[in-house]
Design a protein around this motif. Structure first.
Motif, mmCIF file in Angstrom:
data_model
loop_
_atom_site.group_PDB
_atom_site.id
_atom_site.type_symbol
_atom_site.label_atom_id
_atom_site.label_comp_id
_atom_site.label_asym_id
_atom_site.label_seq_id
_atom_site.Cartn_x
_atom_site.Cartn_y
_atom_site.Cartn_z
ATOM 1 N N CYS A 212 0.910 -1.161 -0.074
ATOM 2 C CA CYS A 212 0.014 -0.004 -0.065
ATOM 3 C C CYS A 212 0.736 1.253 -0.020
ATOM 4 C CB CYS A 212 -1.060 0.249 1.093
ATOM 5 S SG CYS A 212 -2.049 -1.384 1.217
ATOM 6 N N PRO A 232 -9.060 5.984 -0.121
ATOM 7 C CA PRO A 232 -8.238 5.467 1.409
ATOM 8 C C PRO A 232 -6.992 6.477 1.575
ATOM 9 C CG PRO A 232 -8.445 3.838 -0.192
ATOM 10 C CD PRO A 232 -8.958 5.025 -0.797
ATOM 11 N N ILE A 233 -6.480 6.451 3.031
ATOM 12 C CA ILE A 233 -5.427 7.185 3.363
ATOM 13 C C ILE A 233 -4.441 6.838 2.631
ATOM 14 C CG2 ILE A 233 -4.052 7.979 5.213
ATOM 15 C CD1 ILE A 233 -6.669 7.987 6.907
ATOM 16 N N PHE A 234 -4.177 5.504 2.736
ATOM 17 C CA PHE A 234 -3.155 4.578 2.256
ATOM 18 C C PHE A 234 -3.539 3.728 1.284
ATOM 19 C CE2 PHE A 234 -1.852 5.643 6.625
ATOM 20 C CZ PHE A 234 -0.839 6.400 6.567
ATOM 21 N N ALA A 235 -3.588 3.926 0.019
ATOM 22 C CA ALA A 235 -4.207 3.256 -1.024
ATOM 23 C C ALA A 235 -3.491 1.887 -1.190
ATOM 24 C CB ALA A 235 -4.285 4.003 -2.329
ATOM 25 N N PRO A 236 -4.108 0.840 -1.447
ATOM 26 C CA PRO A 236 -3.667 -0.361 -1.748
ATOM 27 C C PRO A 236 -3.073 -0.258 -3.557
ATOM 28 C CG PRO A 236 -5.727 -0.767 -0.770
ATOM 29 C CD PRO A 236 -5.626 0.741 -1.230
ATOM 30 N N TRP A 350 5.250 -13.755 6.466
ATOM 31 C CA TRP A 350 5.006 -14.242 7.642
ATOM 32 C C TRP A 350 3.560 -14.470 7.659
ATOM 33 C CZ3 TRP A 350 1.544 -12.661 11.157
ATOM 34 C CH2 TRP A 350 1.335 -13.525 12.562
ATOM 35 N N GLU A 351 2.754 -13.388 7.288
ATOM 36 C CA GLU A 351 1.213 -14.008 7.092
ATOM 37 C C GLU A 351 0.829 -15.031 6.362
ATOM 38 O OE1 GLU A 351 -0.646 -10.098 6.203
ATOM 39 O OE2 GLU A 351 -0.279 -9.150 8.218
ATOM 40 N N VAL A 460 4.175 0.157 9.607
ATOM 41 C CA VAL A 460 2.614 -0.285 9.669
ATOM 42 C C VAL A 460 2.336 -1.527 10.086
ATOM 43 C CG1 VAL A 460 2.147 1.291 7.713
ATOM 44 C CG2 VAL A 460 2.836 -1.087 7.228
ATOM 45 N N GLY A 461 3.194 -1.988 11.064
ATOM 46 C CA GLY A 461 2.953 -3.459 11.622
ATOM 47 C C GLY A 461 4.178 -4.373 11.687
ATOM 48 N N LEU B 136 -8.850 3.667 5.951
ATOM 49 C CA LEU B 136 -7.152 3.514 5.985
ATOM 50 C C LEU B 136 -6.567 3.038 4.747
ATOM 51 C CD1 LEU B 136 -5.066 4.452 7.919
ATOM 52 C CD2 LEU B 136 -5.144 2.077 8.934
ATOM 53 N N GLY B 137 -7.315 2.052 4.131
ATOM 54 C CA GLY B 137 -6.550 1.514 2.941
ATOM 55 C C GLY B 137 -5.733 0.286 3.382
ATOM 56 N N ALA B 138 -4.454 0.746 3.697
ATOM 57 C CA ALA B 138 -3.695 -0.397 4.305
ATOM 58 C C ALA B 138 -4.187 -0.748 5.608
ATOM 59 C CB ALA B 138 -2.274 0.318 4.499
ATOM 60 N N HIS B 140 -3.183 -1.723 8.797
ATOM 61 C CA HIS B 140 -1.934 -1.750 9.671
ATOM 62 C C HIS B 140 -1.998 -3.019 10.843
ATOM 63 C CE1 HIS B 140 -0.805 2.675 9.130
ATOM 64 N NE2 HIS B 140 -0.906 2.172 8.180
ATOM 65 N N GLY B 141 -0.887 -3.321 11.264
ATOM 66 C CA GLY B 141 -0.767 -4.637 12.106
ATOM 67 C C GLY B 141 -0.556 -5.749 11.305
ATOM 68 N N HIS B 142 -0.927 -6.960 11.608
ATOM 69 C CA HIS B 142 -0.494 -8.079 11.096
ATOM 70 C C HIS B 142 -1.668 -9.256 11.207
ATOM 71 C CE1 HIS B 142 1.025 -8.684 15.139
ATOM 72 N NE2 HIS B 142 1.577 -7.615 14.808
ATOM 73 N N ASN B 143 -1.974 -9.813 10.267
ATOM 74 C CA ASN B 143 -3.271 -10.753 10.404
ATOM 75 C C ASN B 143 -2.949 -11.867 9.284
ATOM 76 O OD1 ASN B 143 -5.666 -12.153 9.876
ATOM 77 N ND2 ASN B 143 -6.734 -9.799 9.059
ATOM 78 N N ARG B 144 -2.792 -13.251 9.809
ATOM 79 C CA ARG B 144 -2.510 -13.991 8.739
ATOM 80 C C ARG B 144 -3.867 -14.439 7.780
ATOM 81 N NH1 ARG B 144 1.981 -18.399 11.265
ATOM 82 N NH2 ARG B 144 3.357 -16.978 10.432
ATOM 83 N N ARG B 146 -5.374 -12.018 6.335
ATOM 84 C CA ARG B 146 -5.546 -10.747 5.715
ATOM 85 C C ARG B 146 -5.699 -10.901 4.056
ATOM 86 N NH1 ARG B 146 -2.392 -5.692 6.169
ATOM 87 N NH2 ARG B 146 -0.926 -6.557 7.767
ATOM 88 N N THR B 148 -6.094 -8.733 0.521
ATOM 89 C CA THR B 148 -5.544 -7.651 -0.148
ATOM 90 C C THR B 148 -6.954 -6.969 -0.842
ATOM 91 O OG1 THR B 148 -5.260 -8.511 -2.191
ATOM 92 C CG2 THR B 148 -3.272 -8.508 -0.849
ATOM 93 N N TRP B 149 -6.934 -5.820 -0.774
ATOM 94 C CA TRP B 149 -8.262 -4.968 -1.488
ATOM 95 C C TRP B 149 -8.436 -5.784 -2.822
ATOM 96 C CZ3 TRP B 149 -7.642 -2.733 -6.503
ATOM 97 C CH2 TRP B 149 -8.821 -1.797 -6.881
ATOM 98 N N GLU B 151 -7.834 -8.794 -3.843
ATOM 99 C CA GLU B 151 -8.394 -10.260 -3.603
ATOM 100 C C GLU B 151 -10.023 -10.052 -3.010
ATOM 101 O OE1 GLU B 151 -4.628 -12.937 -1.969
ATOM 102 O OE2 GLU B 151 -5.750 -11.523 -0.485
#
Lengths: 600, 600
Positions: A212, A232-236, A350-351, A460-461, B136-138, B140-144, B146, B148-149, B151
């Protein structure tokens, strides 16, 4: 009281400046500046991007340029109130030169000029067709030779590059080439953009899938069509790709996709480039007068050489080639590097269920995204700024008004504040073995970007994953060599690997010139980017502006354009005006042509 | 003096209105209005589009709605200064209801309310994600887990309409369906738009090739992404098509192109539609809760029946099918009709070298484009308006604030002025035999548009061709019959023809309902469009709003949306809020449901 108002103070100085410059009285003009002073000019006076530092440099510039430029009519912008604090008075003004209209910003201390910004807004007689000048569209009346808009666009697409030649050829169709192409179109400069990918926006779509934007939306607007208020603030990355694709279409750019540039050479006699491109399998020879390399300010991928790279049996990728984690579940991955791409890629791997190790070879500057947005950009580029009446144009000009020589002084306190706010976070990172820095002089991210374009991660994480060990971290040791199935470090550690990713950055943009034109031309031009700050990866001498970017270079008719979305928007204006002026054969005396001090 | 300021006057009345409504004191509220008064409400009070005329109607509405709506906190918008002239004081205000936030406009005479406009701006708890609420778009943080926009968008495209059902189905993907779809997307209402053409924008691209918008750019903005400042005043049709296509993409609409609707039926028990569509050859059954017909406010093409149409050997086309002049050079063309399309088509055919005759069967209202833009729209929709601080939203609301009952009184003087300015032009037209009118009461073009959607031409050049005889004119006689190669008029004139174009307009939108749903439903709903003005093609009784447009109809869960770009932008807001409220099962008591007085 009124005599002391910021408005009156600015009016007084602008009046004197205007009279001195109109009268050709250089001493009188110079004496309006205090000893510690800066005059940054974007094209209006210098036909260059230059910052004059101190009275002597200002005198020298005026002695060279004044007679040709003929500036006049400096007057305060009555729509933008003057203001001030801490002994500084600041305001906005308009002015003219013989050939152009300009806009500027001024800061006074004790009634004398401390900083002056002069920018070219438009060329007289070549104003953009917008607002009151917007095209009618429908052609009223009747005309048996009438061509519709569609017929004209189709004819242009067939002819340009074949029976007619573009005045400008832009190599590279990312945000830089697109923003510049849009401005040139509005100025009526026949332009072709060539791009190796299939579709506009693919330079984003083809990056790793979790990407993003790291810059927020308010900082990222393109010229003419700002992102909407629901963006979005941070566009994909794929959403940015779609936006660029539609922008290219509706701004009517002549965009040759699936086209690669094979060679380019300049004929100093005919003042013309010969550029051979492969357009979707067809070889086309283009003969533009001006060539712009907009192939990415980061330049060519930089892949280090290690012993054993040839025996390693797994995959090796530069970060720019990495597709994302989907194929690497359960695989062992070593990511060499610890900047933005390295962190993003590690977190996504990792994700995605990979076993991932980050190899940090040298210290990295880390700031948390929220903190950076709030403290670093919030006054100019944020919803808060918009609510307070800040426009993108004004923010860009305020940003541009701070001379690079002293910009770090304004940055250091911001980063001190960030370090304080996130102290626990930084302690945790160091406890995990992560090597931190804050730039050579503590001035943080933006100065690192301007000086070297690298050396940081906007968190961002991923940092949490480093802290808790989910991303394994190995720091402080370089690579010794690769084996069939591992990366071996200098300290003897062996990191088993199915995939090695080189998140090792990029070279200087003149590397593109070496590939496309010649080593000679690349060397004549020299290193691109950087300020000459004499900090790591940005050797001196001091330049005061970004090397070779958006301005004339040692190679006539060769230009470099690039950077983030903010720079693509802002500097494309000045580059487009320089190109338009040359197309119209206006007199464009360049003051202080970029010298070459470093090959790359 | 301050007590007499417009601001104070408005504040006083709003304060009293707020207290009366909050206390449920209907008499006190009604007594704030003068005898000659209007309250136009867009959804906020009536969950309908309704204009209450006079104190009795206002009392009736409040008696019905007040307890459920619970309005409160009427307060002047401090950012929009109150003003006034000619004994009228006007201002802007905010207010709330139990479920929503609203915005309004008020005009006072002698301290009493003359006109009141109340509109719903947003539903509490369902605000659009824009400005401070933008996504927010992105992540933040981490999430297995997750996604994407990209997808998520791809998954939605695969699932919606198959494994999940849209809440709203919009039939018709022109500017109406697209603008509404964009608003519903922002409100989180799962929506599919079906469109028979291959690409968004084709409804424009496929019209006759010389077509440009007749309305100027300032009037035409879509929601969220306004046209840029370099956009043409009257955009060519293909450029509009490209804009709609990109808009559909970047606003992330679920747009099924190459899809035709085959049938639709509503189950009154399950409160669900069953809609069968052909999606590019595949039959798909959709089960939306709400169905919107956005198939064009002009409704189905209206082709008159003449004897001999079956023996005529040339081509016959409705104006909506006419491709433009390219194939008709040297051919004899008879265009039946004398409104916008007829004029545009005749002019393009003449330019293309055809021998063209316009058959005017009844009088037509003509205004020159420049004059109309200046006198008719200039205060609200022009570069001059923009320069004076007018925004699109404010212009739309001022426009909406004039009750339809008295709108013609404001229009008549404008058209008197136009007639005077262009007196010579009109004299020339009459000399050429052209039959002119100015609407039943001299109120001109916009009232004709609202009442019947037809009967006028905005001159961009064709009139000169009529005046000088380049376009042959035959007026005042109807068609008797067609022969193998000619159109024969009632007065015996024979017009030889290779092509006959029926520029004879369109039927009512409920004709679409008859085709797609049933004749019963179409008849239950009745005629769409028109005000009930008792003027030609707009029979009484008086409605006070456009029949059946953008509001509940006699058929539950069936809605009509359409009109020009202005209406598509403005009314899509109120329609989207009505649909969202139903999706969220909010209480939406409709006051004054549309009655049916005419079948078509």
């Amino acid at each position: 009281m009124l005599e002391d108002s910021p408005h009156t103070k600015i009016d007084t100085v602008l009046g004197k400046l205007s009279r001195a410059l109109e009268a050709g009285d250089i001493d009188a003009a110079v004496n309006l500046f205090q000893a510690d002073c800066y005059w940054r000019d974007l094209v209006a006076f210098t036909w260059n991007l230059r910052t004059m530092e101190g009275q002597d440099q200002i005198r020298d510039m005026l002695s060279s340029q004044l007679a040709a430029i003929k500036p006049s009519r400096f007057r305060q912008d009555e729509k933008e109130p003057a203001g001030g604090s801490d002994g500084v008075t600041e305001g906005w003004f308009e002015f003219e030169t013989e050939l152009a209209r300009g806009y500027g910003h001024i800061r006074l201390k004790n009634g004398l000029i401390w900083t002056l910004l002069t920018t070219m807004s438009e060329l007289k007689g070549f104003e953009e067709p917008k607002g009151l000048r917007r095209p009618l569209g429908a052609e009223h009346g009747h005309n048996r030779d009438r061509k519709t808009w569609k017929e004209k666009r189709e004819a242009e697409a067939v002819e340009l590059g074949y029976t007619t030649q573009p005045y400008v050829l832009i190599i590279g169709g990312g945000q830089g080439g697109i923003a510049l192409g849009a401005r040139l179109r509005q100025l009526g400069v026949p332009t072709i953009i060539v791009e190796r990918n299939e579709r506009p926006g693919d330079s984003w779509r083809k990056r790793y899938k979790s990407l993003c934007l790291h810059d927020p939306v308010w900082y990222d607007h393109l010229p003419y069509i700002p992102f909407p208020e629901n963006w979005p603030i941070f566009a994909p990355k794929d959403k940015v790709g779609d936006w660029l694709e539609m922008y290219t279409k509706v701004m009517e750019l002549n965009y040759w996709s699936s086209t690669t540039c094979k060679s380019a050479s300049y004929d100093e006699d005919t003042k013309e480039w010969t550029v051979v491109v492969d357009r979707d399998g067809e070889e086309v020879v283009l003969r533009p007068k001006q060539l712009v390399l907009a192939t990415g300010m980061s330049g060519k991928p930089n892949i280090p050489t290690f012993k054993g790279q040839d025996v390693f049996k797994g995959e090796q990728q530069h970060s720019s080639q990495h597709p994302g984690p989907d194929a690497y579940k359960g695989k062992k991955v070593v990511v060499i590097g610890s900047n933005n791409s390295a962190h993003d890629i590690c977190a996504a791997l990792w994700e995605g269920g990979a076993d991932v190790t980050m190899l940090q070879r040298s210290s990295t500057h880390i700031v948390r995204s929220d903190t950076l947005m709030d403290i670093g950009l919030g006054d100019l580029y944020s919803e808060r700024a918009v609510a307070s009446g800040m426009t993108t144009r004004k923010a860009d000009l305020i940003f541009a008004s701070l001379p690079y020589r002293i910009m770090h002084e304004f940055q250091i306190p911001l980063y001190d504040k960030m370090r304080e706010r996130d102290a626990d976070f930084y302690a945790d990172l160091e406890k995990a073995g992560f090597l931190l820095d804050w730039g050579a002089d503590g001035s943080g991210l933006f100065m690192k970007y301007l000086r070297r374009g690298s050396g940081y991660y906007i968190d961002v994480g991923a940092c949490d994953l480093v802290i808790d060990g989910s991303i394994k971290l190995k720091s402080g040791s370089g690579v010794s060599h690769l084996t069939e199935d591992a990366v071996v470090l200098e300290d003897g550690t062996e990191l088993p690997a199915d995939l090695v990713i080189y998140a090792t950055g990029y070279g200087s943009m003149n590397g593109w010139a070496a590939d496309l034109i010649s080593r000679d031309v690349a060397d004549k031009v020299g290193k691109c980017w950087g300020l000459g700050s004499d900090t790591p990866k940005d050797p001196g001498p001091w330049e005061g502006e970004q090397r070779n970017m958006w301005k004339p270079t040692q190679q006539e008719a060769l230009w470099f354009h690039g950077g983030n979305l903010h720079q693509s928007r802002h500097y494309s204006q000045y580059l487009s005006l320089q190109l338009k002026a040359r197309m119209e054969a206006l007199t464009t005396p360049v003051y202080g042509l970029q010298e070459r001090h470093h090959l790359s």
